[in-house]
Design an enzyme around this catalytic site. Structure first.
Site, PDB file in Angstrom:
ATOM      1  N   TYR A 121      -4.015  59.656-131.490  1.00 26.48           N
ATOM      2  CA  TYR A 121      -5.408  60.111-131.398  1.00 26.48           C
ATOM      3  C   TYR A 121      -5.502  61.423-130.611  1.00 26.48           C
ATOM      4  CZ  TYR A 121     -10.322  60.536-130.337  1.00 26.48           C
ATOM      5  OH  TYR A 121     -11.593  61.051-130.217  1.00 26.48           O
ATOM      6  N   ARG A 167     -10.589  60.335-116.723  1.00 28.86           N
ATOM      7  CA  ARG A 167     -11.725  60.675-115.871  1.00 28.86           C
ATOM      8  C   ARG A 167     -13.043  60.122-116.442  1.00 28.86           C
ATOM      9  NH1 ARG A 167     -14.153  65.872-115.200  1.00 28.86           N
ATOM     10  NH2 ARG A 167     -14.506  65.670-117.444  1.00 28.86           N
ATOM     11  N   ARG A 195     -17.842  53.676-126.381  1.00 24.17           N
ATOM     12  CA  ARG A 195     -16.534  54.051-126.934  1.00 24.17           C
ATOM     13  C   ARG A 195     -15.456  53.776-125.899  1.00 24.17           C
ATOM     14  NH1 ARG A 195     -17.181  58.424-129.334  1.00 24.17           N
ATOM     15  NH2 ARG A 195     -19.320  59.021-128.968  1.00 24.17           N
ATOM     16  N   PHE A 244      -5.898  82.203-119.676  1.00 19.67           N
ATOM     17  CA  PHE A 244      -6.632  81.314-120.587  1.00 19.67           C
ATOM     18  C   PHE A 244      -5.956  79.944-120.696  1.00 19.67           C
ATOM     19  CE2 PHE A 244      -7.135  79.711-124.982  1.00 19.67           C
ATOM     20  CZ  PHE A 244      -8.506  79.511-124.996  1.00 19.67           C
TER      21      PHE A 244
END
Ligand code: PS7
Ligand code: MN
Ligand code: MN
Ligand code: MN
Ligand code: MN
Ligand code: MN
Length: 345
Positions: A146, A193, A203, A263
């Site tokens: 997933y 978290r 969920r 980034f």
């Protein structure tokens, strides 16, 4: 359509950047720091995937319809004028209501970037649809699968984009597991978290194979009586996430362009800080654990070179190691993974 060069004067790009600022807590700032060549493509990439994620997340729409749109979302990019008012709330709903603007901007970015965005959207949408149908992560292998669809693939796509401007080690495209680990480390940290927030929204992403060793229902960890089992489970998942760190450090060491380095490094540093905050912390079951604002500012400023990155990961690894409870069932594994991180710093 007028030229896209001057972002501030083009109302379509104006919409994209306004939308980016509204929907992303963490990414708007780092995307703005990118150079001219990558900024627009990565802004569009983000908004397309945020749109797709809004479809995945909206459990008020029936599962079949959501899964179908996820699977077809890459086709929407070729459908001028497409938009929908059926999904999401707030800024995310507004994004999908105005998705025709994102599609117009998608068509303005250079062809190789369009190809990456389209490929990754197709793979992610199909992966999401699979999990909408099955509804939970049973095994650890499914948990990794997933996370690959929703985050590892983002890493794979971003690496393909970075390679276009030669900003990362050229071998990274062939070594997809490195890009995948970058995404899995962020996604697993987010899942750990967001325990309470995700449960409240109906969920669950914590893999059953792990939590069933500590309790009979995932929701039970919220109960004060079960806090000890909850913490054991939490620490198990933190240990599992930490296994991605050596790959992440290898990736960061191969990011040569200064702007791309910032980034990619800032989210990774925020993730290790968040995991360190979550480790053995009962507040994960009571609310949202956050890194302090002052600390975030300090980490962002320091995330500019590999020497500082090693120092930051070293410090957080030692910080966690010093807090391993002696009676924790995974104490040994946690110590081992932290020692392997420390050895790389
Ligand atoms: C294209 C920058 C850099 C090699 C929207 C960045 C939601 C953690 O759901 O919003 O609000 O709790 O805090 C980002 C690898 C993906 C993985 C995934 C696209 C790093 C749709 C980020 C982001 C790869 C599915 C947002 C994966 O977290 O979560 C671009 C290298 C989107 C990256 C989602 C999660 C991202 C996420 P939520 P957040
Ligand atoms: Mn978010
Ligand atoms: Mn989602
Ligand atoms: Mn989401
Ligand atoms: Mn309409
Ligand atoms: Mn989340």
């Amino acid at each position: 359509m007028r030229q896209s060069k001057n972002r501030s004067q083009d109302p379509n790009w104006q919409f994209c950047y306004d939308s980016l600022n509204k929907v992303s807590r963490s990414f708007a700032m780092v995307i703005m720091e990118l150079g001219e060549e990558l900024r627009n493509p990565i802004c569009v990439f983000y908004l397309v995937l945020r749109g797709l994620d809004t479809v995945e997340d909206d459990t008020s729409v029936n599962a079949q319809e959501r899964a179908d749109l996820c699977k077809n979302f890459h086709k929407v990019l070729r459908h001028k004028g497409w938009h929908t008012d059926r999904y999401g709330a707030g800024a995310e709903k507004e994004l999908l209501e105005n998705f025709h603007i994102v599609i117009d901007c998608f068509n303005l970015v250079a062809e190789p970037y369009q190809e990456v965005i389209s490929d990754i959207t197709q793979l992610m949408g199909n992966g999401m649809a699979k999990f909408i149908e099955s509804h939970e992560c049973k095994t650890l292998a499914e948990y990794d699968e997933y996370c690959h669809y929703v985050a590892g693939l983002v890493g794979v796509g971003l690496t393909r984009m970075f390679t276009i401007i030669d900003a990362v080690d050229a071998t990274f495209c062939a070594r997809e597991y490195l890009s995948n680990s970058m995404g899995l480390f962020l996604q697993k940290t987010n899942i750990i978290r967001d325990y309470l927030e995700d449960i409240e929204e109906g969920r669950t992403f914590w893999p059953k194979e792990v939590w069933e060793a500590y309790g009979s229902k995932l929701e039970d960890f919220k109960e004060p009586n079960n806090i000890e089992y909850g913490l054991h489970c939490l620490n198990h998942l933190v240990t599992n996430a930490l296994r991605h760190v050596p790959d992440c450090l290898e990736y960061l060491a191969g990011a040569k362009d200064r702007k791309v380095f910032n980034f990619v490094s800032i989210p990774q540093v925020m993730a290790i800080a968040t995991l360190a905050e979550c480790y053995n912390n009962p507040n994960v079951f009571r609310g949202k654990v956050k890194v302090r604002r002052g600390m975030t500012a300090k980490l962002v400023m320091r995330s500019t070179n590999m020497k500082n990155i090693y120092k930051i990961f070293y410090q957080y690894a030692v910080f966690i190691r010093d807090r391993i409870p002696t009676q924790d069932p995974n104490a040994l594994q946690t110590r081992q993974v932290l020692d392997s991180i420390i050895a790389k710093c």
